[in-house]
Write an enzyme that holds these catalytic residues in place. Structure first.
Site, PDB file in Angstrom:
ATOM      1  N   ASP A   7      37.057  71.233   0.573  1.00 18.67           N
ATOM      2  CA  ASP A   7      38.117  71.781   1.427  1.00 18.67           C
ATOM      3  C   ASP A   7      39.495  71.295   0.925  1.00 18.67           C
ATOM      4  O   ASP A   7      39.760  71.406  -0.265  1.00 18.67           O
ATOM      5  CB  ASP A   7      37.849  71.384   2.887  1.00 18.67           C
ATOM      6  N   TYR A  49      48.719  73.570   6.518  1.00 21.91           N
ATOM      7  CA  TYR A  49      48.529  74.951   6.092  1.00 21.91           C
ATOM      8  C   TYR A  49      49.870  75.643   5.892  1.00 21.91           C
ATOM      9  O   TYR A  49      50.054  76.400   4.951  1.00 21.91           O
ATOM     10  CB  TYR A  49      47.686  75.723   7.118  1.00 21.91           C
ATOM     11  N   HIS A  74      29.675  74.598   4.026  1.00 21.90           N
ATOM     12  CA  HIS A  74      30.991  74.108   3.651  1.00 21.90           C
ATOM     13  C   HIS A  74      31.124  72.589   3.733  1.00 21.90           C
ATOM     14  O   HIS A  74      31.802  71.975   2.923  1.00 21.90           O
ATOM     15  CB  HIS A  74      32.009  74.781   4.567  1.00 21.90           C
TER      16      HIS A  74
END
EC number: 3.3.2.9
Lengths: 476, 415
Positions: free
Chosen positions: A228, A380, A438
């Site tokens: 990630d 982000y 993930h």
């Protein structure tokens, strides 16, 4: 005139495309290495004190007042009735949330997990104006013939807790006596690492902070493992500080979008049948392209709002523990297996559950007790809105640093080996798995342990050969 | 029905407000990262100490409120009849997200008062199913066309077999669908947010050519400013549509938090009343939600938030975005023509602006298209009630003339 020009133009185009597809133009058009952020102090403008070099041991602890406040919020939570027969398709199912809250109030024991977190040595040190938290584990001397430094990086919505089973496996020597000295930091703005007060703290800023951390701890060269954001940050560290990275292993490789051969192969591969350009297995990772694209659109709402208006959802997530749990745990459901969205419980419990409820809640508790959800999602915006060109550019820049990839079947971003190799000529290890999602380190710690070791063994051989190319003991 | 929130609920709200978790904003970020935490502290103080819900509850109840069951759902609506009018026309007002019928609290009296000709509207202002006091669907699939059908049934139940519609946001999309589905029942549709049809070949060609031809050649400057720079406008849309993407895919995942935190709910909703009134508001520390540039009072804004909070309807309101299942369905509706008389008020800060020519392609009976240059954003009826009331009256006046002329022609052809 037209009669000769047109076929000539067509031939030129085809030749260009062929050359591009074969990789002859790769790395010629690679973007320049972006500049690192100019800001070197992310703390409040009013605070001009210097970092110092001190590393302080700490005990992570949550007050009783915080736990009581949490309990009253949980007891007063507002039930959201789900749509009939919707599973997790509309997001976290309200009927299951009732169960979760009941477990949280009546069964979950934070103190047990707090003790567990403190069974690892935790530290703080100040870098670029920020108090950075990290765990630092050195293997005991017993049975250790070779110790290697490893920087292990988490992502969103995870934390260092994801590594709680993996770390003991890494610090235990294997039959060859290889053991890791593990440094597991919290990304600034996540968990116990202080959040930046200024704008601009991007993945690149974090890369620099983490490299400074390793140097401060005495590691002038080290390995990196990341998924990630950890993958993105690790990727940037190898580009910015290549002389320090012995090797970079990831479970989430980045697609080098701006390499011509990749563009051509992706387009061609979308209509050429499997087996010709890509193997069937590799084809399944990226095609059918528009279906994969609509999968991405279905899964990326969170990313879109976090990349544009992080504080707008931050207030609610900071103020409602149930809301925070819904928002975070939806990811542990659907990112472990997208089919989980069809389950009434998101397969967060039951035979298909990849994690225990206690593990999941502990991760949520870390975000809740440190009040770090808003700062975590701001990353982000810093990466995708403020510095979009720069960060994405990193992924198309080649690097000689030894690379290793573990490709799990339900990972969000899967890149075939051949494409990874375009920017990583020293891709020493690439393993495919037909299971796993993930949060690989969290879900499959034993597998991740053997993967990291397999890669590091290959990288150590690679470095040994470089040091004495003719073999041990021989000199040129 | 009477809107009535219990003291228990109000006290519970107050304790949540008192215990809210402060979120420190980044230095010099204003509203660029979303709702500014420092300004939120001000809002919460006001909410606790100055805002008086009972006063606004009274105001809501001063309009006649009703519930009726349609297709299994309790539908809430206000029904306001003019006191005395020589001529009256029925008008359905449709709100959107994150709004409610409160957006019309100033507009309503302006519409139901007779003008100098003795003309007034009999207004029905409905809460969309899943919003406010209208029950939320329990089953999947309640999309804009379902809402359109419910609204038409509502009007029919009240005895209106022909009626006008005014809407913005979802209200505009639903009204647009009604103008296609119920062409014999809609006397006219007026909106501040017309839908853009991209499938019309000439529209596409004009958009492409217009992107490099100088203003004045294909489009006049004003129309140019509505669509170009195309990638700039697209970038604006990308920056503003995070909420849309999230709600259209995982509404419940954010719904739990918004249902459980009134401060979180206020941040999420009021950010829109800031930036959708004027995109520049994101550069202001208080989002221009207070101060000389504020378009609404804090009381009005909080009342709207209170409606979502006290009815627990935020999650169901967001599910509407997911039910609008395929982009294809929407774009189909956007491209299907309608003969229903159309009226558009185009405000400078509306999110998507469609030039008159484009609207006319699918709405040949576009009787009124008014450009406003000075002010006006997405919540036009809320922000500029006098202006919107005037526009609606102007439009209906033209539509009434259109209908009489058509009736005369009809009688002539029968002879």
């Amino acid at each position: 005139m037209c009669n000769t020009l047109l076929p000539l133009a067509c031939t030129a185009c085809l030749a260009f495309v062929l050359l591009a597809g074969l990789g002859c133009l790769d790395n010629l058009a690679a973007p320049d290495k972006p500049a690192l952020p100019a800001t070197l102090n992310w703390g409040a403008s009013s605070d001009s004190s210097s970092d110092g070099e001190a590393v302080e041991a700490t005990r992570l602890s949550v007050s009783n007042a915080t736990l009581d406040d949490l309990r009253s919020r949980l007891k007063a939570f507002k039930f959201v009735e789900p749509v009939e027969n919707s599973g997790f398709e509309y997001g976290f199912n309200g009927a299951f949330m009732k169960q979760l809250v009941s477990h949280w109030l009546n069964k979950y024991n934070w103190r047990v997990w707090e003790d567990r977190l403190n069974s690892f040595p935790n530290y703080f040190t100040r870098i670029e104006g920020l108090k950075v938290h990290f765990m630092h584990l050195k293997p005991s001397k017993k049975g250790v013939k070779k110790r290697v430094p490893l920087l292990i990086l988490h992502g969103w919505p995870g934390s260092v807790f994801e590594f709680y089973k993996l770390i003991p496996l890494l610090t235990t020597p294997d039959t060859d006596g290889l053991a890791f000295e593990v440094v597991a930091p919290s990304i600034p703005g996540y968990g116990w690492s202080e959040a930046a007060k200024k704008r601009g703290f991007s993945a690149a800023a974090c890369a620099r902070v983490f490299d400074k951390l390793m140097v401060r701890l005495g590691y002038r060269q080290y390995y990196i493992q990341g998924g990630d954001w950890g993958a993105g940050i690790g990727h940037i560290i190898t580009r910015e500080f290549p002389e320090r990275v012995l090797g970079f292993h990831t479970n989430m490789p980045m697609q080098p979008f701006r390499q011509p051969s990749v563009i051509v192969q992706m387009i061609a591969g979308s209509f050429i049948p499997d087996g010709i350009l890509f193997s069937k297995k590799d084809g399944q990772k990226i095609f059918p392209y528009f279906e994969k694209l609509s999968d991405i659109i279905r899964e990326s709402g969170y990313m879109h709002i976090q990349a544009t208006r992080p504080d707008t959802i931050g207030h609610a997530l900071s103020d409602s523990p149930v809301g925070l749990a819904a928002y975070i745990l939806e990811k542990f459901s659907v990112w472990t297996d997208p089919q989980n969205r069809l389950s009434q419980t998101g397969n967060l419990i039951g035979p298909k559950a990849a994690f225990s409820l206690d593990e999941l809640l502990t991760n949520v508790m870390i975000y809740w007790t440190t009040g770090s959800i808003t700062s975590s999602v701001r990353l982000y915006k810093e990466v995708f809105s403020e510095n979009r060109e720069t960060t994405m550019a990193y992924f198309s820049i080649p690097s000689d640093v030894p690379h290793g990839v573990a490709s799990f079947s339900n990972e969000l971003s899967r890149v075939p080996e051949r494409i990874v190799r375009v920017t990583h000529p020293n891709l020493l290890h690439y393993a495919d798995f037909d299971h796993g999602g993930h949060f690989a380190a969290f879900e499959l710690p034993d597998l991740m342990n053997s993967e990291v070791r397999a890669f590091v063994r290959a990288a150590e051989d690679f470095h040994a050969k470089k040091r004495s190319p003719l073999g041990e003991g021989k000199e040129l | 029905m009477k809107v009535s929130v219990s003291d228990t609920d109000l006290n519970s709200l107050k304790s949540r407000l008192r215990a809210f978790k402060f979120v420190e904003p980044l230095e010099n970020s204003a509203f660029e990262y979303g709702f500014n935490g420092r300004f939120m502290q001000q809002v919460v103080t006001y909410w606790l100490e100055k805002y008086d819900w009972r006063q606004w509850e009274k105001k809501i109840n001063s309009f006649e409120n009703y519930l009726t069951r349609i297709e299994g759902l309790q539908v809430h609506f206000m029904h306001v009849k003019p006191k005395k009018a020589k001529k009256r026309a029925p008008l359905l007002l449709l709100h959107g997200w994150p709004g409610s019928v409160i957006e019309f609290h100033k507009l309503l009296p302006l519409l139901t008062t007779s003008d100098s000709d003795g003309f007034a509207f009999e207004v029905v202002a409905a809460s969309l199913p899943g919003f406010a006091w209208s029950e939320a669907p329990k089953k999947r699939g309640f999309d804009p066309s379902a809402a359109a059908r419910v609204m038409d049934k509502l009007m029919g139940r009240l005895g209106f077999h022909k009626y006008y519609v005014h809407g913005g946001d979802w209200g505009s999309i639903i009204g647009h669908v009604m103008a296609i589905e119920f062409q014999d029942r809609l006397l006219g549709f007026h909106t501040s947010m017309p839908m853009q049809s991209f499938r019309h070949p000439s529209i596409l060609l004009q958009m492409v050519a217009g992107s490099f031809l100088p203003a004045g050649v294909l489009f006049d400057k004003r129309d140019c400013d509505k669509i170009y720079p195309f990638f700039g406008k697209l970038g604006d849309l990308m920056r503003e549509s995070g909420y849309f993407h999230l709600q259209a895919t995982r509404p419940d995942s954010v719904g739990h938090a918004l249902s459980d935190s009134p401060v979180g709910l206020a941040a999420y909703i009021l950010e829109k009343f800031s930036v959708w009134t004027n995109l520049q508001n994101r550069f202001s520390k208080d989002g221009n939600l207070v101060g000389p540039k504020a378009a609404f009072t804090l009381d009005e804004l909080l009342t709207n938030v209170m409606i979502y909070w006290t009815t627990g309807s935020i999650t169901s309101s967001m599910r509407f975005y997911k039910e609008d299942l395929s982009i294809e369905a929407s774009s189909n509706y956007a491209s299907i023509p309608s003969q229903v008389p159309y009226g558009v008020a185009s405000f400078p800060h509306e999110l998507i602006r469609v030039p008159e020519d484009f609207v006319r392609k699918t709405h040949p009976n576009l009787l009124l298209y008014t450009d406003f240059d000075d002010r006006g954003g997405h919540f036009a009826a809320f922000e500029l009630p006098e202006l919107v009331a005037k526009e609606i009256r102007k439009f209906v006046h033209l539509a009434e003339a259109f209908h009489s002329a058509a009736a005369k022609r009809g009688r002539k052809s029968e002879l």
